[in-house]
Write an enzyme that holds these catalytic residues in place. Structure first.
Site, PDB file in Angstrom:
ATOM      1  N   ASP A 154      -3.451   1.112  10.119  1.00  0.00           N
ATOM      2  CA  ASP A 154      -4.618   1.975  10.291  1.00  0.00           C
ATOM      3  C   ASP A 154      -5.101   1.919  11.731  1.00  0.00           C
ATOM      4  OD1 ASP A 154      -4.560   1.221   7.302  1.00  0.00           O
ATOM      5  OD2 ASP A 154      -5.860   2.977   7.424  1.00  0.00           O
ATOM      6  N   CYS A 193       0.841  -1.199   0.000  1.00  0.00           N
ATOM      7  CA  CYS A 193       0.000   0.000   0.000  1.00  0.00           C
ATOM      8  C   CYS A 193       0.883   1.259   0.000  1.00  0.00           C
ATOM      9  CB  CYS A 193      -0.980  -0.016   1.170  1.00  0.00           C
ATOM     10  SG  CYS A 193      -2.327   1.181   0.968  1.00  0.00           S
TER      11      CYS A 193
HETATM   12  P1  RI2 Z   1       0.042   6.313   6.855  1.00  0.00           P
HETATM   13  C1  RI2 Z   1      -3.700   3.457   4.427  1.00  0.00           C
HETATM   14  O1  RI2 Z   1      -5.072   3.284   4.301  1.00  0.00           O
HETATM   15  C2  RI2 Z   1      -2.930   2.164   4.271  1.00  0.00           C
HETATM   16  O2  RI2 Z   1      -3.580   1.039   4.816  1.00  0.00           O
HETATM   17  C3  RI2 Z   1      -1.668   2.525   5.008  1.00  0.00           C
HETATM   18  O3  RI2 Z   1      -0.866   1.408   5.335  1.00  0.00           O
HETATM   19  C4  RI2 Z   1      -2.257   3.217   6.228  1.00  0.00           C
HETATM   20  O4  RI2 Z   1      -3.352   3.978   5.717  1.00  0.00           O
HETATM   21  C5  RI2 Z   1      -1.322   4.071   7.000  1.00  0.00           C
HETATM   22  O5  RI2 Z   1      -0.877   5.161   6.228  1.00  0.00           O
HETATM   23  P2  RI2 Z   1      -5.914   3.885   3.017  1.00  0.00           P
HETATM   24  O6  RI2 Z   1      -6.299   5.293   3.411  1.00  0.00           O
HETATM   25  O7  RI2 Z   1      -0.739   6.963   7.951  1.00  0.00           O
HETATM   26  O8  RI2 Z   1      -5.102   3.805   1.767  1.00  0.00           O
HETATM   27  O9  RI2 Z   1       1.291   5.636   7.381  1.00  0.00           O
HETATM   28  O10 RI2 Z   1      -7.139   2.991   2.966  1.00  0.00           O
HETATM   29  O11 RI2 Z   1       0.319   7.237   5.706  1.00  0.00           O
END
Ligand code: RI2
Length: 310
Positions: free
Chosen positions: A193, A124
């Protein structure tokens, strides 16, 4: 009200995404919404703020950073509307600054686990995880990163773009190639998350499969997560809700309509049990997942107190 709704919609549609980013965005929206409010009486003002907080919390149910940020700002005090507005500004700014510093600090702490020559796998697009890679690279460590596409939303493309800009070598792979490449990997670094009291990590769908493959190959898994991603409510036994998103992210409505017996499931996150995680790297240190309760108690203690008093 218009801007509040627009911000909520941007978070919901994932135009603004990433657990840390949505938390900071919600805090700044609450601050700006409060500043714009023309309420004369505190009761009326509080009611409107509560509405805004509830709307923002409802946008994405899994990332615990979002309610943690909102509850942080909603602890405001004040004898009148002006005082309340000033306190909201102070709290929101405090949260945003702390959050930005936390991501940087995680980079510094996490980079110590990265060796020169390491191949890192990531999934991701996590700013906390990338902060570790950026810091290791800045220290002169020669690293290369294997990044998954992370379907259906393709956040892996954001990751390779950011790595490319930093000058870090990256390889993009399809999600199903994770086990194929695991033999080349030295270290897996992913974001979160939410982290529950028992040390389980909730992150982008596919994270648990990667952790499983890493465990099979005896490769270490590091989770980069700010303390405000830990879930105080998991102490009350509450489960973190796993967001399930629209089928259109996976297959077009027209194609699906041609099939009469098919449905699509699209969970956005999964749960990785603590057994598959070696270390959770926070801004206050790197800990084994078993220490989650201590993090919650020491750094989100104010929430536990509030939970107990309601
Ligand atoms: P940071 C994201 O969720 C991903 O799952 C990623 O690993 C997590 O948030 C943490 O991201 P999405 O918004 O806070 O893409 O480290 O569903 O940037």
């Amino acid at each position: 009200m218009k801007q509040l709704k627009e911000t909520a919609e941007k978070i919901k549609s994932m135009e603004i995404r990433g657990a840390g980013k949505i938390a900071r965005t919600a805090a700044s929206e609450l601050r700006d919404y409060a500043a714009r409010l023309e309420a004369k009486y505190l009761d009326d003002f509080n009611k409107k703020m509560k509405y805004a907080a509830e709307l923002l919390v409802s946008t994405r149910p899994t990332a615990v950073s979002l309610p943690n940020a909102i509850r942080w700002v909603m602890r405001y005090k004040g004898e009148n509307v002006d005082e309340a507005k000033a306190d909201i500004k102070k709290l929101a700014d405090e949260f945003i600054t702390n959050s930005e510093n936390a991501v940087r600090k995680i980079g510094e702490i996490g980079a110590r686990r990265v060796q020169d020559g390491d191949t890192i796998m990531t999934h991701c697009n996590s700013s906390a995880a990338i902060s570790i890679m950026a810091q290791a690279h800045a220290q002169g460590k020669d690293i290369n990163v294997i990044a998954t596409e992370s379907r259906p939303r393709w956040q892996g493309l954001l990751t390779i773009k950011q790595l490319d800009k930093l000058g870090i070598d990256a390889t993009l792979i399809v999600d199903s190639a994770v086990r194929f490449f695991m033999k080349d990997v030295d270290l897996v670094i992913m974001g979160a998350d939410a982290v529950t009291v028992n040390g389980s990590v909730i992150n982008k769908i596919g994270t648990s499969q990667i952790a499983l493959a890493a465990n099979e190959s005896r490769k270490n898994v590091v989770i980069a997560a700010e303390t405000y991603k830990f879930s105080p409510r998991s102490i009350l036994g509450e489960l973190v809700e796993i967001e399930e998103r629209a089928s259109e992210e996976v297959i077009s409505r027209e194609k699906l309509d041609e099939l009469s017996n098919v449905r699509v499931r699209n969970p956005a996150f999964d749960v990785t049990p603590r057994e598959y995680i070696d270390l959770i790297c926070t801004e206050v240190g790197a800990f084994p997942p078993e220490m989650a309760y201590i993090i919650i108690k020491d750094f989100l203690g104010w929430e536990i107190e509030e939970m107990n008093s309601t």
